[in-house]
Structures are given as structure tokens and as C-alpha cells.
Enzyme design. Structure first.
Site, mmCIF file in Angstrom:
data_model
loop_
_atom_site.group_PDB
_atom_site.id
_atom_site.type_symbol
_atom_site.label_atom_id
_atom_site.label_comp_id
_atom_site.label_asym_id
_atom_site.label_seq_id
_atom_site.Cartn_x
_atom_site.Cartn_y
_atom_site.Cartn_z
ATOM 1 N N ASP A 108 -4.307 -26.397 -44.448
ATOM 2 C CA ASP A 108 -5.205 -25.950 -45.512
ATOM 3 C C ASP A 108 -6.637 -26.278 -45.080
ATOM 4 O OD1 ASP A 108 -6.265 -24.854 -47.754
ATOM 5 O OD2 ASP A 108 -5.104 -26.014 -49.190
HETATM 6 C C1 BGC Z 1 -7.032 -23.800 -50.840
HETATM 7 C C2 BGC Z 1 -6.032 -22.802 -50.297
HETATM 8 C C3 BGC Z 1 -6.722 -21.595 -49.727
HETATM 9 C C4 BGC Z 1 -7.719 -22.052 -48.692
HETATM 10 C C5 BGC Z 1 -8.446 -20.924 -48.008
HETATM 11 C C6 BGC Z 1 -8.162 -24.080 -49.887
HETATM 12 O O1 BGC Z 1 -9.181 -24.768 -50.501
HETATM 13 O O2 BGC Z 1 -6.359 -24.997 -51.166
HETATM 14 O O3 BGC Z 1 -5.141 -22.424 -51.313
HETATM 15 O O4 BGC Z 1 -5.797 -20.711 -49.203
HETATM 16 O O5 BGC Z 1 -8.676 -22.903 -49.317
HETATM 17 O O6 BGC Z 1 -9.355 -20.308 -48.832
#
Ligand code: BGC
Length: 738
Positions: free
Chosen positions: A264
Site C-alpha cells: 500500500d
Molecule cells: C489506500 C489504498 C489505495 C492507495 C493508492 C492508500 O492510501 O490505503 O486503498 O489503493 O492509497 O491510492
């Protein structure tokens, strides 16, 4: 491209080219203006050379933009390895469906598969190759803002939706992904953050992890999800992005997952903040050893992989394996043949927000809304008989798409006011906002530089808005309150400790109630709110979630009876925030509370609140009057299978959908078992006065669980079986498993 040629590319890559495939950067790095890219590069501490070698792009969508970037990159790429465009398309691209908590309430995975197929077609036209969806984190605590993105609190239901979403998104035909690749997230157990506080610690037994939290992800992997995203949280003391137990042992070895794992956002670097790595180098080593392939948006892999290999700390074979997985994915998507996958502005014009897509969004929203109260059949409203006043901050508001619909456009949304005005004549309908959204704007936090919502309405204006609504309320027979959370009060980093309607709205309701009219609440929210006061005050309550592009129309059509509401909660609505976490499938305890009216102490209960939620899992009303009877099992003893049937009767002149739910309780086990667990469900359409039988087949495998010895199997013995239209009000029978 055939595998031999692809292998040849892998062999020919320099170290830096390999590392490039393992890093993902956001759109700002790919700008053609150098001035714009300096800041982000400095922040991550990476060189332009590394940026030029990056293998994937985060959250850039739109055919012209993606094509432009791809074209430029391919010119620079020695081996013509196309970029992968990955984006958050969580519940719709341009056509926005209800938030996943609303999708969960449809109890209709087949319909949701269609919605995700449409989502994939729109995204593909816009040049997106991978979506960071489905999000399948099991949720039991409504304080957590990301309940919005989940289909709810039950492992079986979540797994059914996970399968449907992956299947719809990837849309595999003759072995080829014709949709876009899915990246299931956030592996694992992110939804169990302590206290519902975002990014907080997760700690639970391995039994609970495997039994309740993992099935959603596993179902997505089994359905062929090409990627998995790690979660931000720790599990048993180890942040997931560095967890060999979760990523290597469970995901890769036990489940045989051979696709791409992506961290993530910045989660590799966060291993340092967690306190499990001393610096970026150690963080990189931990993530690589755990088989995390792509580093999203940090400089860790870019800067540290090469020195780690040179110092002999990291087996270069691990890098090759990771790069190979990324190359295979690009090849599987056909990017070497067509790096744009057919994306074009012309294609966008053809497939985005078509009438059919809007129609599907309408159908999905229609099945997602949950009628929570309907005293004396207040709803549906008769047209043009009563004078209706619409009030509340969501009455004339296009912000019905929720926080994660980042490619959606609020200007596509029809407001509740506009939709109602299509049902009733102008002389019978008026609107007055009456009050603003939340009173606690300063709690929202800044997001994406938007400060527009940090200002409160001046006192004089507030008073005037109230006075106007009161004046109009006097003339009305029915008052519809379109209320709820501000978009920014849920979603990522949207944890709250007070999950009632915002104070200003509650105070406003109080003033309006004094008029003594018929009161109907429509709630817009990204989570179950505590609606205990409103349950008493209101004649009817419709839970509408953030319902998406077609939400306004669906709300009006439910209020006026053109749609018979059929949504059923996939997450319990608490009676009070102090009950959280709350879920229907808990254990009995040694001192169970057998009656909510119990007066004494020394049983498992609260002194100041019922144990039961306000609205239980599986609950929802409709305009029909449906009854279950004659629960029958084909045998008292079960060996391989048990056939269960129940009679269902619609005692009304209204046709509609009902969801029949089957639960079991394993009465005695080598470890304690939940008081009931959902095993089967069927959503059926019943015509007016229809009387029919519903059949379920329960198999031995349906009763598997993790025993004392952590074997996933069954233990013979006695079971209770329940069938109902929600998890609380059920018919029961029992059987013995041989
Ligand atoms: C979130 C994810 C997301 C990623 C990319 C993160 O802050 O937890 O769910 O896919 O950002 O945008």
C-alpha cells in the site's frame, strides 16, 4: 509475447532496469514539464534515471493522458516494456455505483458482478490496466471510516462479493483478461484496527484471522485476482508489508498465489515508523524477503535494492522473481502487443456513462438502500395528496458519490430535490436546506488541498435558514430530511468516535419535530450511524449510503413507491457507539444474556445499553409483507448433505425482493463457536401474494472450521439451524452431524 521472448527480456535487463519494474510512482512524476517533477523526486530522493525506468503509474486515468505518458515512455524504454497504469476504481469509474457497504446490502453478487464488468469496461477505455479493488476487509467497527469500502461484517457474504467483483472486473474470456486486472486489498485484516482508529494495530488469534478475516481475500485470489495489496497494519507484531508469515507462507505457499504483490501507499517505508526496520535499507530487505514485489510511492526499492545485493544481504534471485511476476502480468494483459489496450478518447465517448450504465447504477442503488423504519406504513408516499417539504444539507446536493469515487463526476448526479420534483407538482412540493452539513468542520482534516469546507455558516444565516424551514414546515404535511455525514467524514483516515448525525442536523431535527408533522429521514453515510434517537423520532428511515450517480432518482422512487426497497444490512447498526465492535456472529460467553429484559447483574451485558444492535445484520424492511413458515430438514442426521426447505409467502399486493438467510450454530466444539453463522442466502423476487418454497443444500464443507488443533475440518455433533429474513428473527431446527 511468448514466454521465451519474455524470459529473454528479463535476462537482458540491467540491475537498474529490473529495479525500475518494481517501483510505482504517481502522475506528477510523469509530467512533461521538468519543473513539476523536481519536488516529488527530491521528496523520494530518487534520480531522474530511476524515474525514467519506473514500471508502473499510480492513479493516472483518462485515455489521452495515459496514451501520452505511455508513448513517451516507450520511446525511452530500451526493451519497449510498457508502463502499467494502476488506479483506485473502487465502485465505479465515471458511472458511480453505491459505496461497497451499499453493494453488500444488495445481497446480490450476480448483479454486482455486472456492475464491476461495466466499471472495468469504462476504466479500460480510459487507459487503466489494474484497479485497486476489490477491497474486502471484514468490518466490525463502524468508527473506522473505511467501512465505506467494504461489503460488511460477514466472511461468507464478503467472499461471495469478492468472487463476483474479481470475476466482473477481469472478465476472463478464453483465458484472456478482457476487462482489467484486479488487485484485492488490503491484505490482511486491515478492518480490525483497534478502536476503529485508522492505521492502528491489529492483533487477534490466528484462528480468528483465518476463520473470519482471510476468506474474503482468499476468495478473490481463488477467483483469479492478478494482484494483492498489502495492508498498513501490523498483525501479531509484524507490519503486513514485512510479514513472511502472511505474504510468503499464507498467500504464496498455502494459497498458491503467483501474481504481483504491491505494498500500500508508502507502506514499505512505513516499516521504519512502525519500528521494525531501522532504516529504509532494512525496510526494503524485509519487504523483499516477504515477497512484496512493487514498492508504491517510496524511494526504498529505487535506492536500496542494488546496495543490498552488492552487500550480499539480499539474494538477487528474489529480485528476478519479483520482476518476472511484473513482466508476466504486463504480458498477460497483452501490453506488449497493444500498450494502450484499446484506450482512446473515442472509446471513452462510446462507453462512459452510457444510458445502459446509468440504468445498471440505478438497479444496483435500488437494491442497496435499506428501509430501517416504516411506522404505520408511512412510506410509500402518495403522489400529490400531501404537501411535502424537503429539508437538509443533502436535499439539493450532488455530492452523493462518496470519497473514493475519484473519477466520478458529481455533476452527473441528479439531486434528491430534482428527482422528487419529477414525482409531484410544484404546488405540493417545497425545499429549504434548513441547516448545514456538520458543525465540526475543523475535525475533517485537509485533503487534497481542499479547504472549502472549513468555514461555517455565519450565525445570522443559520438562524434565517432555520426560520425559513420552520415557516415552510408549518404549511407541509410531510417533512423529508436528507441528512448524514459529510463526504470527508468517512473513507480513508475518516475514523470517528461520535458516529451520530452531526450536531447541527440533530438540533435542526429537534426544532422541526415540534411542528408535529410526518417525518421521514433519508440518511447518506459511509458507515452505520447510531440512529437510536432518530428511530424514535422518525416515522420512516431510509438508509441510502452514498448511492452514486443514480442515487437521487432511486431515493425519490423508493419514497414514492416505484421501487420496493430490498436492501438488507451487511453490517450491524449499533445502538450506541460504546457497543463497538459489534457483529452478529459472536460467541455465547459463560454467562450469556438470554433476555434483553434481564434485571440482575453477573451476566454478560451493559448496564446502560442493550447488547443487541439497533438494527441487526441481515435486517431491512420492504413494502410487502412477507412471512416464512414450515422450516423442514430432509433428515435429522447429516452425513454429506442436508436439504433444507422453507415456505415463503408474500401476504401483500406488492411484488418485491426478499433475502432468505440460513445460519447454523455448532453447539459444542473443541473450541467455542459463534451463536450463529451465515452459511447460505437466496435473494428471490416474490410476486404479489406469491407462496413458494425455498430450498438450500448444506454440505459437510459448509460446516468446516478451525478446530482446537487448527485443522480445518468438521467435528461431529449437534447443530442448530436458523432460517430468517434477518439474523435475529428466525425459525429454527436442529440436526446431528455424523
Ligand atoms: C489506500 C489504498 C489505495 C492507495 C493508492 C492508500 O492510501 O490505503 O486503498 O489503493 O492509497 O491510492
Amino acid at each position: 509475447m511468448n514466454e521465451t521472448d519474455l524470459k529473454k527480456i528479463l535476462r537482458d535487463l540491467t540491475w537498474q532496469e529490473k529495479v525500475g519494474q518494481l517501483i510505482q510512482l504517481s502522475g506528477d512524476f510523469f509530467s512533461s514539464e521538468d519543473a513539476l517533477t523536481v519536488g516529488p523526486k527530491q521528496k523520494l530522493g530518487i534520480t531522474q534515471e530511476m524515474v525514467d525506468l519506473a514500471g508502473s503509474v499510480l492513479n493516472v486515468a483518462g485515455a489521452s493522458k495515459t496514451r501520452e505518458i505511455q508513448e513517451k515512455w516507450l520511446q525511452k524504454s530500451r526493451h519497449k516494456i510498457p508502463l502499467l497504469f494502476m488506479a483506485d476504481i473502487v465502485y465505479g469509474y465515471r458511472t458511480v455505483f453505491p459505496i461497497p457497504l451499499g453493494l453488500g446490502a444488495t445481497w446480490n453478487p450476480e448483479l454486482i458482478e455486472q456492475a464491476y464488468k461495466v466499471t472495468a469496461a469504462e476504466s479500460k477505455a480510459a487507459g487503466v490496466h489494474v484497479t485497486f479493488a476489490p477491497m474486502v476487509d471484514l468490518v466490525r467497527d463502524a468508527r473506522w471510516g473505511r467501512c465505506l469500502e467494504s461489503t460488511g461484517e460477514d466472511a461468507t457474504l464478503n467472499a461471495a462479493f469478492a468472487r463476483a467483483m474479481v470475476t466482473g472486473l477481469q472478465h476472463v474470456e478464453t483465458g484472456k483478461i478482457t476487462g482489467i486486472a484486479s488487485c484485492v486489498k488490503h491484505f490482511a485484516a486491515y478492518g480490525a484496527a483497534e478502536g476503529g482508529r485508522e492505521y492502528n494495530t491489529v492483533d487477534m488469534s490466528e484462528r480468528r484471522l483465518r476463520e473470519d478475516y482471510l476468506p474474503g481475500y482468499q476468495a478473490a485470489v481463488d477467483a483469479g485476482s492478478e494482484l494483492v495489496m498489502t495492508s498498513f497494519n501490523t498483525y501479531d507484531g509484524t507490519p503486513v508489508t514485512g510479514s513472511e508469515f502472511l505474504l510468503k507462507q499464507i498467500l504464496r505457499e498455502e494459497w498458491g498465489f503467483d501474481g504481483v504483490i504491491i505494498s500500500d501507499y508508502a507502506a514499505v517505508q512505513e516499516l521504519v515508523a512502525h519500528g521494525i526496520a531501522a532504516d529504509e535499507k532494512e525496510a526494503t530487505l524485509l519487504a523483499m524477503k516477504a515477497t512484496n514485489d512493487i514498492d508504491m510511492k517510496t524511494g526504498c526499492y529505487a535506492k536500496q535494492l542494488e546496495p543490498l545485493v552488492q552487500e550480499g544481504k539480499l539474494d538477487p534471485g528474489l529480485i528476478d522473481e519479483a520482476v518476472w511476476r511484473v513482466l508476466k502480468l504486463k504480458n498477460k494483459l497483452g501490453l506488449f502487443e497493444d500498450p494502450y489496450r484499446g484506450a482512446s478518447s473515442e472509446r471513452e465517448r462510446k462507453v462512459l456513462l452510457t444510458e445502459e450504465n446509468r440504468d445498471l447504477a440505478y438497479q444496483v442503488a435500488a437494491q442497496s438502500m435499506v428501509l430501517l423504519e416504516n411506522k404505520n406504513n408511512t412510506l410509500p408516499l402518495a403522489k400529490n395528496e400531501q404537501k411535502i417539504l424537503l429539508v437538509g444539507p443533502y436535499g439539493d446536493n450532488q455530492n452523493l458519490i462518496g470519497l473514493w469515487a475519484i473519477h466520478g463526476n458529481t455533476s452527473d448526479v441528479i439531486t434528491i430535490k430534482e428527482a422528487i420534483s419529477q414525482h409531484v407538482s410544484a404546488s405540493k412540493f417545497s425545499y429549504s436546506a434548513g441547516c448545514e452539513m456538520p458543525s465540526d468542520y475543523h475535525f475533517l482534516g485537509e485533503f487534497g488541498g481542499s479547504k472549502e469546507q472549513l468555514e461555517r455558516m455565519p450565525l445570522a444565516e443559520r438562524k434565517q435558514a432555520l426560520a425559513e424551514a420552520l415557516e415552510q414546515g408549518k404549511q407541509a404535511d410531510v417533512i423529508i430530511y436528507a441528512m448524514g455525514e459529510h463526504t470527508m467524514q468517512s473513507g480513508e483516515a475518516g475514523s470517528r468516535t461520535d458516529i451520530t448525525l452531526p450536531d447541527v442536523q440533530k438540533e435542526f431535527i429537534q426544532e422541526m419535530l415540534a411542528l408535529g408533522k410526518t417525518n421521514i429521514l433519508v440518511t447518506i453515510s459511509g458507515r452505520p450511524l447510531v440512529l437510536t434517537e432518530e428511530a424514535n423520532q422518525m416515522d420512516a428511515i431510509l438508509q441510502a449510503w452514498f448511492p452514486g450517480t443514480e442515487g437521487g432518482r432511486v431515493i425519490a422512487d423508493i419514497l414514492f413507491g416505484e421501487i420496493n426497497p430490498s436492501g438488507r444490512l451487511s453490517m450491524s447498526f449499533p445502538y450506541t457507539v460504546g457497543q463497538l465492535p459489534i457483529y452478529y456472529n459472536g460467541f455465547q460467553t459463560g454467562r450469556p444474556l438470554n433476555s434483553e429484559t434481564h434485571k440482575g447483574r453477573f451476566v454478560s451485558k451493559y448496564l446502560d445499553s442493550p447488547n443487541a444492535p439497533l438494527y441487526p445484520f441481515g435486517y431491512g424492511l420492504s413494502y410487502s409483507n412477507v412471512e416464512l413458515s414450515s422450516l423442514t430438514l430432509d433428515a435429522e442426521e447429516m452425513v454429506d448433505q442436508l436439504h433444507v426447505s422453507v415456505q415463503i409467502k408474500n401476504n401483500s399486493s406488492r411484488g418485491g425482493f426478499e433475502t432468505v438467510q440460513l445460519y447454523v450454530q455448532d453447539i459444542v466444539g473443541s473450541v467455542v463457536r459463534p451463536t450463529r453463522e451465515l452459511k447460505k442466502f437466496k435473494k428471490v423476487y416474490l410476486k404479489a401474494q406469491e407462496n413458494t418454497a425455498i430450498h438450500f443444500t448444506l454440505t459437510r464443507e459448509d460446516l468446516f472450521y478451525y478446530t482446537k488443533k487448527m485443522d480445518f475440518t468438521v467435528e461431529p455433533g449437534d447443530f442448530n439451524l436458523f432460517v430468517g429474513l434477518n439474523s435475529r428473527d428466525t425459525l429454527s431446527a436442529s440436526f446431528t452431524l455424523k
